[in-house]
Design a protein around this motif. Structure first.
Motif, PDB file in Angstrom:
ATOM      1  N   THR A   1      25.432   5.970  15.961  1.00 35.79           N
ATOM      2  CA  THR A   1      26.004   5.026  16.929  1.00 35.79           C
ATOM      3  C   THR A   1      27.278   5.568  17.568  1.00 35.79           C
ATOM      4  O   THR A   1      27.499   5.397  18.773  1.00 35.79           O
ATOM      5  CB  THR A   1      26.311   3.683  16.240  1.00 35.79           C
ATOM      6  N   LEU A   2      28.105   6.215  16.773  1.00 38.22           N
ATOM      7  CA  LEU A   2      29.418   6.660  17.241  1.00 38.22           C
ATOM      8  C   LEU A   2      29.466   8.144  17.591  1.00 38.22           C
ATOM      9  O   LEU A   2      30.545   8.674  17.877  1.00 38.22           O
ATOM     10  CB  LEU A   2      30.474   6.361  16.163  1.00 38.22           C
ATOM     11  N   TRP A   3      28.327   8.799  17.572  1.00 37.51           N
ATOM     12  CA  TRP A   3      28.289  10.240  17.846  1.00 37.51           C
ATOM     13  C   TRP A   3      28.845  10.519  19.252  1.00 37.51           C
ATOM     14  O   TRP A   3      28.488   9.872  20.213  1.00 37.51           O
ATOM     15  CB  TRP A   3      26.861  10.762  17.757  1.00 37.51           C
ATOM     16  N   GLY A   4      29.708  11.479  19.328  1.00 37.57           N
ATOM     17  CA  GLY A   4      30.327  11.810  20.602  1.00 37.57           C
ATOM     18  C   GLY A   4      31.777  11.384  20.686  1.00 37.57           C
ATOM     19  O   GLY A   4      32.489  11.774  21.611  1.00 37.57           O
ATOM     20  N   PHE A   5      32.242  10.570  19.713  1.00 37.05           N
ATOM     21  CA  PHE A   5      33.646  10.184  19.722  1.00 37.05           C
ATOM     22  C   PHE A   5      34.513  11.392  19.394  1.00 37.05           C
ATOM     23  O   PHE A   5      34.203  12.187  18.503  1.00 37.05           O
ATOM     24  CB  PHE A   5      33.923   9.087  18.692  1.00 37.05           C
ATOM     25  N   THR A   6      35.592  11.532  20.121  1.00 35.92           N
ATOM     26  CA  THR A   6      36.554  12.584  19.842  1.00 35.92           C
ATOM     27  C   THR A   6      37.873  12.204  20.492  1.00 35.92           C
ATOM     28  O   THR A   6      37.940  11.241  21.246  1.00 35.92           O
ATOM     29  CB  THR A   6      36.062  13.947  20.358  1.00 35.92           C
ATOM     30  N   ILE A   7      38.913  12.932  20.188  1.00 38.73           N
ATOM     31  CA  ILE A   7      40.202  12.720  20.840  1.00 38.73           C
ATOM     32  C   ILE A   7      40.711  14.069  21.327  1.00 38.73           C
ATOM     33  O   ILE A   7      40.251  15.131  20.886  1.00 38.73           O
ATOM     34  CB  ILE A   7      41.231  12.054  19.911  1.00 38.73           C
ATOM     35  N   ASP A   8      41.692  14.020  22.214  1.00 36.71           N
ATOM     36  CA  ASP A   8      42.159  15.234  22.867  1.00 36.71           C
ATOM     37  C   ASP A   8      42.750  16.233  21.877  1.00 36.71           C
ATOM     38  O   ASP A   8      42.632  17.445  22.064  1.00 36.71           O
ATOM     39  CB  ASP A   8      43.198  14.862  23.934  1.00 36.71           C
ATOM     40  N   ASP A   9      43.368  15.742  20.803  1.00 32.75           N
ATOM     41  CA  ASP A   9      44.056  16.633  19.864  1.00 32.75           C
ATOM     42  C   ASP A   9      43.126  17.659  19.225  1.00 32.75           C
ATOM     43  O   ASP A   9      43.569  18.757  18.861  1.00 32.75           O
ATOM     44  CB  ASP A   9      44.720  15.814  18.754  1.00 32.75           C
ATOM     45  N   VAL A  10      41.856  17.303  19.065  1.00 36.11           N
ATOM     46  CA  VAL A  10      40.955  18.214  18.350  1.00 36.11           C
ATOM     47  C   VAL A  10      40.813  19.543  19.082  1.00 36.11           C
ATOM     48  O   VAL A  10      40.591  20.580  18.459  1.00 36.11           O
ATOM     49  CB  VAL A  10      39.562  17.584  18.139  1.00 36.11           C
ATOM     50  N   ALA A  11      40.932  19.508  20.410  1.00 38.78           N
ATOM     51  CA  ALA A  11      40.699  20.721  21.185  1.00 38.78           C
ATOM     52  C   ALA A  11      41.821  21.741  21.021  1.00 38.78           C
ATOM     53  O   ALA A  11      41.644  22.905  21.396  1.00 38.78           O
ATOM     54  CB  ALA A  11      40.512  20.381  22.660  1.00 38.78           C
TER      55      ALA A  11
END
Length: 513
Positions: free
Chosen positions: A41-51
């Motif tokens: 369901t939540l696949w694809g969630f991320t935040i800018d910091d991870v990059a």
């Protein structure tokens, strides 16, 4: 030849038996199933910091080393050393970094649930609600959300549970030492606060060991050497490679004023039910099978809050910096429910009610985060596409050191100071940053509701809105939806070019959306 468990006081107190015997189906199978449903369901969630980690991992895999900009001096602009190396290894093998990070997070989430199952079986079985902590963790969408975000949270949480599993191990001493050494070394190498948390676990183990002080230290000599060796090795590497004993992120965030105690009190308010459960559990110290393991779990939760407080102001309950500790926080719940009078009448309904309320109350916020981050990622992709067509000689000064630098791989100056050693160590000044860089800037900043560039943080906050700035730079393009149709009007990106440089490059101002 195996060690004799009787040689260790803590190992000889409890009988050795397989914790895999029992109701694995609902104790572990159901939580994993619920976890996987939420992952989908939540696949694809991320935040800018991870990059930030992605960019460093990309440069390591390509042979440029741990550097923000290839060809420049290394600077440790990340806070997750081991996670960056793992992602670099995945890229070097041939995997996409983003896919590898999320997939590894999901796998580590399953392994963490397995370790939580083992720990709960040891601590509470055959009590009736021994399985509840595992299910509560799996029913928490915020935990799932951050586990698959691409951050090191899944790896850090796995090492936390592995360390407690080692501390409570009733097998041979060599197995206990192996589990503790891997778990605590992993904590030390994954995040800066890991070494402090590792010392808390070792202290709990030593206090549980009977005998005099030297004997206690000797019993935990192997994991102690592993922790100190990992910490010392990482410290020497930082001093030699980066020239600093701590990650650049620590210096950058310490340069700000320390946050107030308000967020901590907010965290404590939401954590009152769990802290009460811990109080009840520890009052029954003599009735606990592994009291020092529980004490270590509580010390880890409180220690993380105290260590992170001076650096990270985001402390509210179940946020990214605390969510890895959720399996530890809910550990005393079975002990508390078991002591409810007339449990046959109230215990099971209460346990069911806890699970229902727990799962339902958590869903709105993760959905909001998911949609917000989806929009912001789309906007940053548009910015990256715009910047990618610029000459490679451009140096981009960004207010967000994340996906835009990772996707473009242009030379980037991080105006927050996380990846800029001088800005982090001397205190960030936007004016000084604009003056001292020998390259030509492309300034990329967010705009506020009034349409003006979002002021950069630092001693001279309004530099981007000053006449001096507009004498040198002009607005080249505004990225994001038109303001009247934007879902998040405060997060459009304004791209400013150095006017003289743009004219020399033959770059003309594009039509605005």
């Amino acid at each position: 030849m195996q060690d004799d468990p009787a040689t260790s006081g803590i190992l000889s107190r409890y009988p050795t038996k397989s914790v895999w015997n029992g109701p694995v189906l609902w104790g572990l199978g159901l939580p994993i199933l619920l976890f996987l449903v939420q992952v989908i369901t939540l696949w694809g969630f991320t935040i800018d910091d991870v990059a930030i980690s992605y960019r460093y991992a990309l440069h390591v895999a390509e042979g440029s080393g741990l550097t923000w900009n290839p060809g420049t001096a290394p600077v440790e602009g990340y806070s997750n050393f081991l996670w960056v190396l793992i992602l670099a290894g995945a890229k070097w093998i041939g995997f996409d970094i983003e896919t590898a990070a999320v997939s590894l997070g999901a796998l580590l989430g399953i392994l963490t649930l397995c370790l939580s199952y083992l720990l709960c079986r040891k601590l509470w079985a055959p009590q009736r609600f021994w399985w509840l902590p595992v299910l509560l963790v799996a029913l928490t969408p915020e935990w799932v959300l951050w586990i698959i975000s691409g951050l090191e949270i899944a790896l850090f949480g796995f090492f936390l549970l592995l360390s407690l599993e080692g501390l409570s191990n009733t097998g041979t001493r060599s197995r206990r030492n192996w589990l503790l050494s891997v778990g605590l070394s992993g904590l030390t190498l994954t995040r800066p606060e890991g070494v402090a948390l590792s010392i808390l676990v070792l202290t709990s183990g030593m206090l549980a060991e009977p005998g005099y002080t030297l004997k206690r230290i000797k019993a935990y000599a192997v994991p102690l050497i592993a922790v100190l060796g990992s910490a010392l090795g990482l410290l020497i590497f930082r001093l030699v490679y980066f020239g600093s004993p701590l990650p650049n992120t620590v210096y950058a965030k310490f340069s700000w004023s320390l946050p107030s105690l308000g967020p901590v009190f907010q965290w404590l308010i939401f954590g009152i039910p769990f802290l009460l459960a811990w109080g009840v559990a520890l009052l029954g110290w003599n009735n606990l099978r592994y009291p020092w393991t529980l004490a270590a779990a509580l010390a880890l939760v409180v220690g993380q809050m105290l260590v992170v407080l001076p650096v990270i102001p985001v402390m509210y309950f179940l946020h990214r910096y605390q969510i890895a500790f959720l399996p530890l926080l809910v550990l005393p719940v079975p002990f508390l429910l078991e002591r409810i009078p007339n449990w046959k009448r109230w215990g099971i309904p209460l346990a069911v009610a806890v699970m229902i309320v727990w799962s339902l109350k958590e869903w709105p916020q993760p959905c909001v985060w998911f949609q917000n981050e989806k929009y912001w990622k789309q906007t940053r992709r548009e910015v990256a596409d715009c910047l990618s067509v610029l000459p490679r000689s451009a140096t981009v000064a960004l207010i967000d050191a994340g996906f835009i630098p990772y996707w473009t791989d242009l030379p980037v100056l991080d105006v927050w100071g996380l990846c800029d050693r001088r800005a982090a160590h001397e205190g960030f000044s936007a004016a000084a940053t604009l003056e001292r860089n020998p390259e030509v800037y492309v300034m990329t900043v967010r705009t506020g509701a009034d349409g003006l560039p979002f002021p950069l943080q630092g001693r001279d906050k309004m530099i981007v809105n000053s006449p001096e700035f507009f004498e040198k730079y002009h607005l080249w393009k505004m990225c994001g939806k038109p303001r009247e149709t934007a879902d998040h009007p405060d997060d459009r990106y304004a791209i400013f070019l150095n006017e003289a440089w743009a004219r020399a490059q033959g770059i003309t101002k594009p039509s605005q959306p």
